[in-house]
Write a protein that holds these residues in place. Sequence first.
Motif, PDB file in Angstrom:
ATOM      1  N   GLN A   6      63.471  10.701  34.948  1.00  0.00           N
ATOM      2  CA  GLN A   6      63.915  12.096  34.996  1.00  0.00           C
ATOM      3  C   GLN A   6      62.789  13.028  34.557  1.00  0.00           C
ATOM      4  OE1 GLN A   6      67.299  12.047  32.421  1.00  0.00           O
ATOM      5  NE2 GLN A   6      68.624  11.069  33.940  1.00  0.00           N
ATOM      6  N   LEU A   7      62.096  12.639  33.499  1.00  0.00           N
ATOM      7  CA  LEU A   7      60.989  13.446  33.010  1.00  0.00           C
ATOM      8  C   LEU A   7      59.884  13.538  34.060  1.00  0.00           C
ATOM      9  CD1 LEU A   7      59.651  15.006  30.690  1.00  0.00           C
ATOM     10  CD2 LEU A   7      58.729  12.836  29.890  1.00  0.00           C
ATOM     11  N   THR A   8      59.592  12.447  34.713  1.00  0.00           N
ATOM     12  CA  THR A   8      58.577  12.438  35.761  1.00  0.00           C
ATOM     13  C   THR A   8      58.949  13.400  36.881  1.00  0.00           C
ATOM     14  OG1 THR A   8      58.016  10.139  35.252  1.00  0.00           O
ATOM     15  CG2 THR A   8      57.369  10.978  37.419  1.00  0.00           C
ATOM     16  N   MET A   9      60.184  13.351  37.317  1.00  0.00           N
ATOM     17  CA  MET A   9      60.645  14.249  38.377  1.00  0.00           C
ATOM     18  C   MET A   9      60.532  15.703  37.942  1.00  0.00           C
ATOM     19  SD  MET A   9      64.011  12.227  39.650  1.00  0.00           S
ATOM     20  CE  MET A   9      63.896  10.646  40.479  1.00  0.00           C
ATOM     21  N   TYR A  10      60.946  15.980  36.718  1.00  0.00           N
ATOM     22  CA  TYR A  10      60.905  17.339  36.190  1.00  0.00           C
ATOM     23  C   TYR A  10      59.467  17.845  36.111  1.00  0.00           C
ATOM     24  CZ  TYR A  10      62.091  21.340  33.264  1.00  0.00           C
ATOM     25  OH  TYR A  10      62.256  22.614  32.770  1.00  0.00           O
ATOM     26  N   LEU A  11      58.573  17.025  35.601  1.00  0.00           N
ATOM     27  CA  LEU A  11      57.171  17.427  35.484  1.00  0.00           C
ATOM     28  C   LEU A  11      56.523  17.625  36.857  1.00  0.00           C
ATOM     29  CD1 LEU A  11      56.024  15.222  32.498  1.00  0.00           C
ATOM     30  CD2 LEU A  11      56.069  17.727  32.558  1.00  0.00           C
ATOM     31  N   LEU A  12      56.828  16.759  37.797  1.00  0.00           N
ATOM     32  CA  LEU A  12      56.279  16.943  39.137  1.00  0.00           C
ATOM     33  C   LEU A  12      56.764  18.250  39.742  1.00  0.00           C
ATOM     34  CD1 LEU A  12      56.540  13.344  40.606  1.00  0.00           C
ATOM     35  CD2 LEU A  12      54.450  14.675  40.277  1.00  0.00           C
ATOM     36  N   ARG A  13      58.026  18.537  39.563  1.00  0.00           N
ATOM     37  CA  ARG A  13      58.595  19.779  40.089  1.00  0.00           C
ATOM     38  C   ARG A  13      57.961  20.989  39.409  1.00  0.00           C
ATOM     39  NH1 ARG A  13      60.894  22.037  44.385  1.00  0.00           N
ATOM     40  NH2 ARG A  13      62.728  23.229  43.904  1.00  0.00           N
ATOM     41  N   GLU A  14      57.734  20.883  38.119  1.00  0.00           N
ATOM     42  CA  GLU A  14      57.181  21.991  37.345  1.00  0.00           C
ATOM     43  C   GLU A  14      55.690  22.203  37.599  1.00  0.00           C
ATOM     44  OE1 GLU A  14      56.615  21.634  32.895  1.00  0.00           O
ATOM     45  OE2 GLU A  14      58.323  22.995  32.976  1.00  0.00           O
ATOM     46  N   LEU A  15      54.938  21.124  37.679  1.00  0.00           N
ATOM     47  CA  LEU A  15      53.480  21.228  37.746  1.00  0.00           C
ATOM     48  C   LEU A  15      52.903  21.278  39.158  1.00  0.00           C
ATOM     49  CD1 LEU A  15      52.599  18.772  34.860  1.00  0.00           C
ATOM     50  CD2 LEU A  15      52.636  21.264  34.782  1.00  0.00           C
ATOM     51  N   CYS A  16      53.621  20.786  40.111  1.00  0.00           N
ATOM     52  CA  CYS A  16      53.127  20.766  41.494  1.00  0.00           C
ATOM     53  C   CYS A  16      53.805  21.894  42.268  1.00  0.00           C
ATOM     54  CB  CYS A  16      53.396  19.419  42.153  1.00  0.00           C
ATOM     55  SG  CYS A  16      52.591  18.055  41.326  1.00  0.00           S
ATOM     56  N   GLU A  17      53.298  23.086  42.056  1.00  0.00           N
ATOM     57  CA  GLU A  17      53.897  24.256  42.699  1.00  0.00           C
ATOM     58  C   GLU A  17      53.936  24.048  44.209  1.00  0.00           C
ATOM     59  OE1 GLU A  17      52.448  28.081  41.500  1.00  0.00           O
ATOM     60  OE2 GLU A  17      51.933  27.295  39.525  1.00  0.00           O
ATOM     61  N   GLY A  18      55.071  24.355  44.767  1.00  0.00           N
ATOM     62  CA  GLY A  18      55.234  24.223  46.205  1.00  0.00           C
ATOM     63  C   GLY A  18      55.696  22.848  46.654  1.00  0.00           C
ATOM     64  N   ALA A  19      55.728  21.894  45.730  1.00  0.00           N
ATOM     65  CA  ALA A  19      56.201  20.560  46.103  1.00  0.00           C
ATOM     66  C   ALA A  19      57.718  20.604  46.281  1.00  0.00           C
ATOM     67  CB  ALA A  19      55.820  19.531  45.051  1.00  0.00           C
ATOM     68  N   SER A  20      58.156  20.190  47.431  1.00  0.00           N
ATOM     69  CA  SER A  20      59.591  20.206  47.711  1.00  0.00           C
ATOM     70  C   SER A  20      60.268  18.988  47.098  1.00  0.00           C
ATOM     71  CB  SER A  20      59.821  20.208  49.216  1.00  0.00           C
ATOM     72  OG  SER A  20      59.367  18.986  49.783  1.00  0.00           O
TER      73      SER A  20
END
Length: 69
Positions: A6-20
Amino acid sequence: LTPLRQLTMYLLRELCEGASLPAIGHFLERDHTTVHYGCRKAKKRLGGDPDFRLLYDIARASLAPTVDG
């Protein structure tokens, strides 16, 4: 989902702007609905679980120079 996933998903969503959500899901070999659920759960945990918050803070701090710089 495990808290770490869950943390990985959240961080990817937060840090990779524009990542769907579908792009993150593809990267993690999960469906976009799973990513959405994981991000919601992580956000909720951040507000109520001090250990999870600490893990987030450590991960975010270690990734920030790579992403922001």
